[in-house]
Design a protein around this motif. Structure first.
Motif, PDB file in Angstrom:
ATOM      1  N   GLY A 247       0.800  -1.214   0.000  1.00 12.24           N
ATOM      2  CA  GLY A 247       0.000   0.000   0.000  1.00 12.24           C
ATOM      3  C   GLY A 247       0.836   1.268   0.000  1.00 12.24           C
ATOM      4  N   VAL A 248       2.120   1.165  -0.356  1.00 10.07           N
ATOM      5  CA  VAL A 248       2.993   2.334  -0.370  1.00 10.07           C
ATOM      6  C   VAL A 248       2.464   3.362  -1.371  1.00 10.07           C
ATOM      7  CG1 VAL A 248       4.520   1.372  -2.145  1.00 10.07           C
ATOM      8  CG2 VAL A 248       5.390   3.103  -0.562  1.00 10.07           C
ATOM      9  N   GLU A 249       2.598   4.609  -1.023  1.00  8.38           N
ATOM     10  CA  GLU A 249       2.151   5.689  -1.894  1.00  8.38           C
ATOM     11  C   GLU A 249       3.327   6.170  -2.736  1.00  8.38           C
ATOM     12  OE1 GLU A 249       0.883   9.958  -0.639  1.00  8.38           O
ATOM     13  OE2 GLU A 249      -0.929   8.702  -0.504  1.00  8.38           O
ATOM     14  N   ILE A 250       3.181   6.102  -4.054  1.00  9.78           N
ATOM     15  CA  ILE A 250       4.226   6.544  -4.964  1.00  9.78           C
ATOM     16  C   ILE A 250       3.934   7.980  -5.371  1.00  9.78           C
ATOM     17  CG2 ILE A 250       5.382   6.145  -7.166  1.00  9.78           C
ATOM     18  CD1 ILE A 250       5.871   3.946  -5.104  1.00  9.78           C
ATOM     19  N   VAL A 251       4.876   8.873  -5.073  1.00 13.48           N
ATOM     20  CA  VAL A 251       4.720  10.293  -5.406  1.00 13.48           C
ATOM     21  C   VAL A 251       5.787  10.643  -6.438  1.00 13.48           C
ATOM     22  CG1 VAL A 251       4.608  12.647  -4.526  1.00 13.48           C
ATOM     23  CG2 VAL A 251       3.929  10.734  -3.057  1.00 13.48           C
ATOM     24  N   ILE A 252       5.356  11.110  -7.607  1.00 15.73           N
ATOM     25  CA  ILE A 252       6.274  11.369  -8.714  1.00 15.73           C
ATOM     26  C   ILE A 252       6.321  12.863  -9.020  1.00 15.73           C
ATOM     27  CG2 ILE A 252       6.751  10.939 -11.150  1.00 15.73           C
ATOM     28  CD1 ILE A 252       5.459   8.210 -10.830  1.00 15.73           C
ATOM     29  N   TYR A 253       7.534  13.373  -9.134  1.00 15.87           N
ATOM     30  CA  TYR A 253       7.779  14.765  -9.491  1.00 15.87           C
ATOM     31  C   TYR A 253       8.359  14.779 -10.909  1.00 15.87           C
ATOM     32  CZ  TYR A 253       7.627  15.236  -4.382  1.00 15.87           C
ATOM     33  OH  TYR A 253       7.261  15.188  -3.060  1.00 15.87           O
ATOM     34  N   GLY A 254       7.720  15.476 -11.825  1.00 12.65           N
ATOM     35  CA  GLY A 254       8.168  15.500 -13.206  1.00 12.65           C
ATOM     36  C   GLY A 254       7.258  14.650 -14.074  1.00 12.65           C
ATOM     37  N   ASP A 255       7.388  14.810 -15.365  1.00 15.84           N
ATOM     38  CA  ASP A 255       6.519  14.127 -16.328  1.00 15.84           C
ATOM     39  C   ASP A 255       7.232  12.926 -16.935  1.00 15.84           C
ATOM     40  OD1 ASP A 255       4.454  16.021 -15.992  1.00 15.84           O
ATOM     41  OD2 ASP A 255       5.475  17.390 -17.381  1.00 15.84           O
ATOM     42  N   ILE A 256       6.700  11.737 -16.683  1.00 13.10           N
ATOM     43  CA  ILE A 256       7.262  10.515 -17.243  1.00 13.10           C
ATOM     44  C   ILE A 256       6.696  10.314 -18.647  1.00 13.10           C
ATOM     45  CG2 ILE A 256       7.476   8.014 -16.965  1.00 13.10           C
ATOM     46  CD1 ILE A 256       6.950   8.397 -14.011  1.00 13.10           C
ATOM     47  N   PRO A 257       7.536  10.123 -19.662  1.00 14.42           N
ATOM     48  CA  PRO A 257       7.015   9.859 -21.012  1.00 14.42           C
ATOM     49  C   PRO A 257       6.128   8.621 -21.020  1.00 14.42           C
ATOM     50  CG  PRO A 257       9.370  10.311 -21.062  1.00 14.42           C
ATOM     51  CD  PRO A 257       9.000  10.153 -19.614  1.00 14.42           C
ATOM     52  N   LYS A 258       5.023   8.707 -21.727  1.00  8.83           N
ATOM     53  CA  LYS A 258       4.118   7.559 -21.785  1.00  8.83           C
ATOM     54  C   LYS A 258       4.606   6.499 -22.768  1.00  8.83           C
ATOM     55  CE  LYS A 258       0.028  10.175 -20.387  1.00  8.83           C
ATOM     56  NZ  LYS A 258      -1.357  10.599 -20.744  1.00  8.83           N
ATOM     57  N   LYS A 259       5.390   6.927 -23.751  1.00  9.58           N
ATOM     58  CA  LYS A 259       5.877   5.963 -24.737  1.00  9.58           C
ATOM     59  C   LYS A 259       7.144   5.277 -24.232  1.00  9.58           C
ATOM     60  CE  LYS A 259       8.812   9.208 -27.308  1.00  9.58           C
ATOM     61  NZ  LYS A 259       9.133   9.752 -28.637  1.00  9.58           N
ATOM     62  N   LYS A 260       7.403   4.091 -24.773  1.00  6.84           N
ATOM     63  CA  LYS A 260       8.616   3.356 -24.431  1.00  6.84           C
ATOM     64  C   LYS A 260       9.814   4.027 -25.081  1.00  6.84           C
ATOM     65  CE  LYS A 260       6.079  -1.020 -24.394  1.00  6.84           C
ATOM     66  NZ  LYS A 260       5.971  -2.376 -24.993  1.00  6.84           N
ATOM     67  N   GLU A 261      10.928   4.059 -24.352  1.00  9.50           N
ATOM     68  CA  GLU A 261      12.156   4.640 -24.876  1.00  9.50           C
ATOM     69  C   GLU A 261      13.345   3.756 -24.512  1.00  9.50           C
ATOM     70  OE1 GLU A 261      11.964   9.330 -25.039  1.00  9.50           O
ATOM     71  OE2 GLU A 261      11.802   8.655 -22.963  1.00  9.50           O
ATOM     72  N   ASN A 262      14.408   3.864 -25.303  1.00  7.89           N
ATOM     73  CA  ASN A 262      15.676   3.240 -24.948  1.00  7.89           C
ATOM     74  C   ASN A 262      16.447   4.230 -24.096  1.00  7.89           C
ATOM     75  OD1 ASN A 262      15.347   0.785 -26.418  1.00  7.89           O
ATOM     76  ND2 ASN A 262      15.837   1.865 -28.297  1.00  7.89           N
ATOM     77  N   VAL A 263      16.720   3.849 -22.853  1.00  2.00           N
ATOM     78  CA  VAL A 263      17.292   4.818 -21.915  1.00  2.00           C
ATOM     79  C   VAL A 263      18.348   4.166 -21.028  1.00  2.00           C
ATOM     80  CG1 VAL A 263      15.122   6.107 -21.842  1.00  2.00           C
ATOM     81  CG2 VAL A 263      15.591   4.386 -20.079  1.00  2.00           C
ATOM     82  N   VAL A 264      19.205   5.027 -20.485  1.00  2.00           N
ATOM     83  CA  VAL A 264      20.036   4.696 -19.333  1.00  2.00           C
ATOM     84  C   VAL A 264      19.414   5.411 -18.141  1.00  2.00           C
ATOM     85  CG1 VAL A 264      22.262   5.064 -18.210  1.00  2.00           C
ATOM     86  CG2 VAL A 264      22.187   4.227 -20.556  1.00  2.00           C
ATOM     87  N   TYR A 265      19.197   4.665 -17.078  1.00  2.00           N
ATOM     88  CA  TYR A 265      18.532   5.148 -15.869  1.00  2.00           C
ATOM     89  C   TYR A 265      19.604   5.336 -14.795  1.00  2.00           C
ATOM     90  CZ  TYR A 265      15.495   4.242 -11.677  1.00  2.00           C
ATOM     91  OH  TYR A 265      14.848   4.264 -10.469  1.00  2.00           O
ATOM     92  N   LEU A 266      19.851   6.579 -14.395  1.00  2.00           N
ATOM     93  CA  LEU A 266      20.861   6.882 -13.381  1.00  2.00           C
ATOM     94  C   LEU A 266      20.168   7.324 -12.100  1.00  2.00           C
ATOM     95  CD1 LEU A 266      23.389   8.997 -15.525  1.00  2.00           C
ATOM     96  CD2 LEU A 266      23.468   6.536 -15.044  1.00  2.00           C
ATOM     97  N   SER A 267      20.492   6.670 -10.984  1.00  2.00           N
ATOM     98  CA  SER A 267      19.798   6.969  -9.732  1.00  2.00           C
ATOM     99  C   SER A 267      20.756   6.965  -8.553  1.00  2.00           C
ATOM    100  CB  SER A 267      18.691   5.931  -9.497  1.00  2.00           C
ATOM    101  OG  SER A 267      18.061   6.129  -8.241  1.00  2.00           O
ATOM    102  N   ASN A 268      20.376   7.697  -7.497  1.00  2.00           N
ATOM    103  CA  ASN A 268      21.094   7.563  -6.232  1.00  2.00           C
ATOM    104  C   ASN A 268      20.788   6.185  -5.645  1.00  2.00           C
ATOM    105  OD1 ASN A 268      18.360   8.578  -5.841  1.00  2.00           O
ATOM    106  ND2 ASN A 268      18.868   8.896  -3.681  1.00  2.00           N
ATOM    107  N   HIS A 269      21.641   5.737  -4.733  1.00  2.00           N
ATOM    108  CA  HIS A 269      21.561   4.359  -4.229  1.00  2.00           C
ATOM    109  C   HIS A 269      21.649   4.373  -2.717  1.00  2.00           C
ATOM    110  CE1 HIS A 269      21.608   0.123  -4.282  1.00  2.00           C
ATOM    111  NE2 HIS A 269      22.895  -0.104  -4.456  1.00  2.00           N
TER     112      HIS A 269
END
Length: 373
Positions: free
Chosen positions: A79-101
């Motif tokens: 039941g975790v609440e996901i809060v997103i800041y920014g607009d996620i593209p709805k279409k699929k893309e080829n991407v590199v995902y860089l995140s803090n860890h």
């Protein structure tokens, strides 16, 4: 048992949480591994006489079934609440995902975003070399396009380039997840933080407070090798709510078991899509660019932890939206994998196959990862 009944309510709550965890999340996620790997192995064997592109297409579909089942527990069950800041593209893309860890649950956050783009099967990871020894999973992640890397001087650049180049030639959709810090940020491991800050100061880079100094090798090789294949880089900053003490000190992010015990009420995800034209290719400029991206993360996290309101809620700056995940995205996968697992466990021959898959599948996987480049 009478002594247990006299323990404090906190211990009773902990016992309830652990019981819920063992009977729910991990039991099913680990328990479905043998039938899942058997199904995948059957397809892999059949696909040897079929075009490689068809194999990868079906493999992505099969993989998305397993990962969406995982998300059933990490989103719908908790039941975790996901809060997103920014607009996620709805279409699929080829991407590199860089995140803090900062948590063993961080890899789940990539799935959280990917399923909202219908790209869950495309998720692949750059992983620490030691994780290739995970029973069953270590070998399979490599087969699905994951890349295992060693740290520092032992980093094998040619091997990573070769692996990624082979994926590009096949036209494999890519949602490649990288954690440039290389290890998790844990406020209780002050020596790791001090060493990271000392390294930044030595190199003339800004010293960071809420993230570790990023290492550039894996990120640079990935982006340089796939630059013609990629649509964008996703710059992700994640914060787990409830990691601030009453004294205002940050404590460790929840581990996977703690997350499944519903100890994290909200996950805040700051999303920033970067066009490939914004990213320098030359190593010296790329290094500076990557560090600047982590300076931005550090400022975002500083704002997050300084913004606690009267309801003990923190937030990133800017507009946000809650993003609940529909059961229709996850429950069918749980039913499919449960339907494959239960018949195996209800018969003697099925149980034998089940446990032999764990045993021999693990051994074969270890042999494979030890001899393959």
């Amino acid at each position: 048992m009478r002594k247990l009944s006299n323990w404090s309510p906190c211990l009773n709550q902990l016992r309830f949480s652990v019981t819920g965890l063992s009977s729910g999340g991990f039991t099913v996620m680990l328990g479905t591994a043998p039938p899942y790997l058997l199904s995948w192995s059957a397809w892999r064997l059949l696909s040897t006489v079929l075009p490689s592109r068809l194999y990868h297409t079906v493999d992505d579909c099969v993989y998305s079934v397993y990962q969406s089942m995982v998300l059933f527990f990490f989103e719908n069950y908790t039941g975790v609440e996901i809060v997103i800041y920014g607009d996620i593209p709805k279409k699929k893309e080829n991407v590199v995902y860089l995140s803090n860890h900062q948590s063993t649950a961080d890899w789940i956050i990539a799935d959280v975003l990917a399923i909202r783009q219908n790209a869950l099967g495309h998720v692949r990871y750059v992983l620490k070399d030691g994780l290739k020894w995970l029973p069953l999973y270590g070998w399979y992640f490599s087969q699905h396009g994951g890349v295992y890397v060693k740290r520092s001087a032992n980093f094998e650049e040619k091997a990573m380039k070769k692996k990624l180049s082979s994926q590009i030639k096949l036209g494999t959709p890519m949602y490649l997840v990288i954690f440039p810090e290389g290890t998790r940020y844990n406020p209780e491991l002050q020596k790791v933080i001090n060493d990271s800050q000392a390294f930044a100061a030595k190199e003339g880079l800004a010293v960071l407070k809420h993230v570790l100094t990023p290492r550039m090798k894996a990120s640079h090789v990935a982006i340089e090798t796939m630059k013609e294949h990629l649509d964008a880089v996703y710059d992700i900053t994640v914060a787990y709510e409830g990691t601030l003490t009453a004294a205002g000190q940050r404590h460790p992010a929840p581990t996977m078991p703690e997350f499944l015990c519903k100890e994290c009420p909200r996950v805040h995800i700051h999303f920033n899509r970067l066009d490939m034209r914004e990213i320098p290719v030359e190593p010296v400029f790329f290094r500076r660019w990557l560090h600047e991206r982590f300076e931005i993360k550090d400022k975002l996290l500083t704002t997050f932890y300084d913004s606690e309101d009267s309801e003990k809620k923190c937030r990133f700056p800017g507009k946000s939206q809650k993003s609940p995940l529909s059961l229709t995205k996850t429950l069918p996968s749980l039913l499919i994998l449960g339907g494959l697992t239960l018949p195996m466990l209800l018969t003697e021959s099925g149980r034998k196959l089940y446990f032999n898959t764990w045993l021999y599948g693990t051994l074969i996987g270890w042999v494979w990862v030890s001899v393959s480049p």
